[in-house]
Design an enzyme around this catalytic site. Structure first.
Site, PDB file in Angstrom:
ATOM      1  N   SER A  53      39.155  36.816  43.316  1.00  0.00           N
ATOM      2  CA  SER A  53      39.722  38.992  43.163  1.00  0.00           C
ATOM      3  C   SER A  53      39.390  38.692  45.147  1.00  0.00           C
ATOM      4  CB  SER A  53      38.360  39.354  42.802  1.00  0.00           C
ATOM      5  OG  SER A  53      38.597  38.998  41.944  1.00  0.00           O
ATOM      6  N   LYS A 107      42.655  41.383  45.946  1.00  0.00           N
ATOM      7  CA  LYS A 107      42.622  42.468  45.771  1.00  0.00           C
ATOM      8  C   LYS A 107      42.456  43.344  46.932  1.00  0.00           C
ATOM      9  CE  LYS A 107      40.497  42.720  41.135  1.00  0.00           C
ATOM     10  NZ  LYS A 107      39.904  41.295  40.419  1.00  0.00           N
ATOM     11  N   SER A 122      36.310  45.360  40.691  1.00  0.00           N
ATOM     12  CA  SER A 122      36.980  43.769  41.003  1.00  0.00           C
ATOM     13  C   SER A 122      37.076  44.105  39.791  1.00  0.00           C
ATOM     14  CB  SER A 122      36.121  43.484  41.299  1.00  0.00           C
ATOM     15  OG  SER A 122      37.090  42.355  41.772  1.00  0.00           O
TER      16      SER A 122
END
Length: 488
Positions: free
Chosen positions: A31, A34, A91
């Site tokens: 993640s 992101k 997230s």
């Protein structure tokens, strides 16, 4: 089997590397991806492609993404700002996909824009395949590239950086907690940035902390758990603060130029099948390349053969035209002859007819011109009398008029003070932080640092009395020192 380990420590102020280990090894970013998703969204918002208030419709693909997720439902709508919060704090994978589709129409097109942006930032060993970071073949990055990305998020879009330090936030459909809240609470000065975890990647973290005038960015790939990863990041943070000089001139990274939405060609494979399938034929794969049209050319006119008329028809048309012209010319000659005859008759009329016509003419004109009577010398015109009277009156001497320009400042002679600091840098930093946290009332004000005998005063000037009072009350409610400064 433990995920491969990599680490990077950088002085954020000038980009100097303090420590690195396997920093160029291509690994699964999870993640941490992101950060790039949000960077592209911030770029699109700043350049008017979309706004934080835009309502985004959630697709079935976005709603079906696996956890971690916000819980979006297919067909529902939600403001872009809540998707940004969910991606940065929670997230959320569904929020990341929804952001990608809102910006570029599809996640694949958005991934191309992510790669284009990564190249512009100098992330030479990174390839993105999706917007959320779930494990996918070829979706790889390095500790070096993620550190570079974290530094650009911090300096290129400082107005949004405060998102990453929030322990919780409202994401529209529910409140969400920060996946990095343990490190934010445990390490002094920590204010971001992004966690990541998949089984292939391990526990990843790009963290940033500020102490005084020093700021350090640490990236760790391949932690064994949240606790061990956070401990390793804290250890590397301490290393960075110990080695970084206290005083360092800020050399922020160069923000890449805005290139607009992705316009690269799209390769699509289309299977063409006959309407009457045959067992002896195979389907053909046709490569269709769709690219943006840069110039629109006017199409060439289709050639049309001129009609060919038969010779007999042409001769008949010519005879008709000649006969019409002859008739017109004959009529014109007759009209000219008639007009000449009338003129001759009028000229030959006897002159004796003139006396006989004089009386009727005189009777028909009773309003004939009459010789005007001479005006008496003793008559005085009213306009002359008025002019003489006006000349006889004394002329009043007019006093000079003083025209005062009306102020256009709107009464913006007030200001507020948010503290006194030992250095100009600290005062400017406090002004920037306050301006970002209180944009509603301080928008349009002037940040000013005043050097006094006891320190540097951080002031906001150019406010109305009402705006200054409201700003102070709002800041004091958040335990920020503030007092008003009057026009004097």
């Amino acid at each position: 089997m433990a995920a491969p380990y990599a680490a990077m420590v950088m002085d954020a102020r000038n980009g100097e590397v303090i420590h690195s280990e396997n920093a160029d090894t291509r690994l699964h970013p999870a993640s941490l991806t992101k950060m790039m998703t949000l960077y592209v969204v911030f770029e699109a918002v700043q350049n008017g492609e979309i706004s934080m208030d835009t309502k985004v419709q959630i697709s079935r693909k976005a709603a079906s993404e696996p956890p971690s997720k916000l819980g979006l439902r297919a067909g529902s709508t939600i403001q872009l700002r809540y998707l940004v919060r969910a991606a940065a704090i929670k997230s959320g994978n569904d929020a990341a996909t929804a952001l990608a589709e809102a910006i570029s129409g599809s996640e694949a097109a958005f991934a191309r824009r992510m790669n284009r942006t990564a190249k512009a930032l100098g992330m030479s060993r990174t390839t993105f395949k999706n917007a959320h970071g779930l494990t996918e073949s070829g979706h790889l990055s390095t500790a070096w590239d993620m550190t570079i990305l974290g530094r650009h998020v911090l300096y290129d879009y400082p107005q949004y950086y405060n998102l990453f330090s929030r322990r919780s936030t409202d994401a529209g459909i529910k409140a969400v907690s920060n996946t990095n809240r343990r490190f934010l609470d445990a390490y002094r000065g920590a204010d971001g940035i992004k966690t990541g975890y998949t089984r292939a990647a391990g526990f990843n973290l790009v963290a940033s902390a500020e102490r005084g005038s020093e700021r350090i960015i640490v990236t760790v790939f391949g932690g064994n758990s949240t606790a061990s990863r956070n401990a390793q990041v804290a250890k590397l943070m301490d290393l960075g603060f110990n080695k970084a000089p206290t005083h360092m001139a800020l050399r922020a990274p160069r923000k890449p130029p805005y290139l607009g939405p992705d316009t690269s060609p799209v390769d699509e494979t289309v299977i063409a099948r006959s309407q009457t399938p045959s067992t002896n034929t195979r389907a053909k794969s046709i490569r269709v390349v769709a690219a943006a049209v840069k110039t629109s050319l006017r199409p060439t006119a289709r050639p049309v053969a001129e009609p060919v008329l038969p010779d007999a028809l042409v001769a008949e048309l010519k005879d008709d035209i000649q006969s019409v012209l002859a008739e017109v010319q004959t009529e014109e000659v007759q009209e000219v002859a008639a007009t000449a005859a009338q003129v001759a008759l009028a000229a030959a009329a006897p002159a004796a007819a003139a006396p006989a016509l004089a009386t009727p003419v005189a009777q028909a004109a009773p309003n004939a011109s009459v010789k005007p009577v001479v005006r008496p010398r003793t008559l005085v015109l009213a306009s002359a009398t008025a002019r003489q009277a006006e000349a006889a009156q004394p002329v009043e001497k007019r006093e000079a008029e003083v025209v005062t320009r009306i102020s256009t400042s709107g009464g913006r002679h007030w200001g507020i003070n948010v503290g006194r600091f030992p250095s100009r840098y600290a005062a400017e930093k406090a002004l920037l932080q306050t301006a970002l946290s209180e944009m509603a009332t301080l928008d349009g004000s002037l940040r000013k640092v005043v050097n006094g005998s006891r320190g540097f005063d951080a002031n906001f000037m150019g406010l109305t009395r009402e705006a200054a009072d409201l700003a102070c009350r709002r800041l004091q409610a958040r335990q920020v020192t503030c007092f008003m400064i009057g026009p004097s």
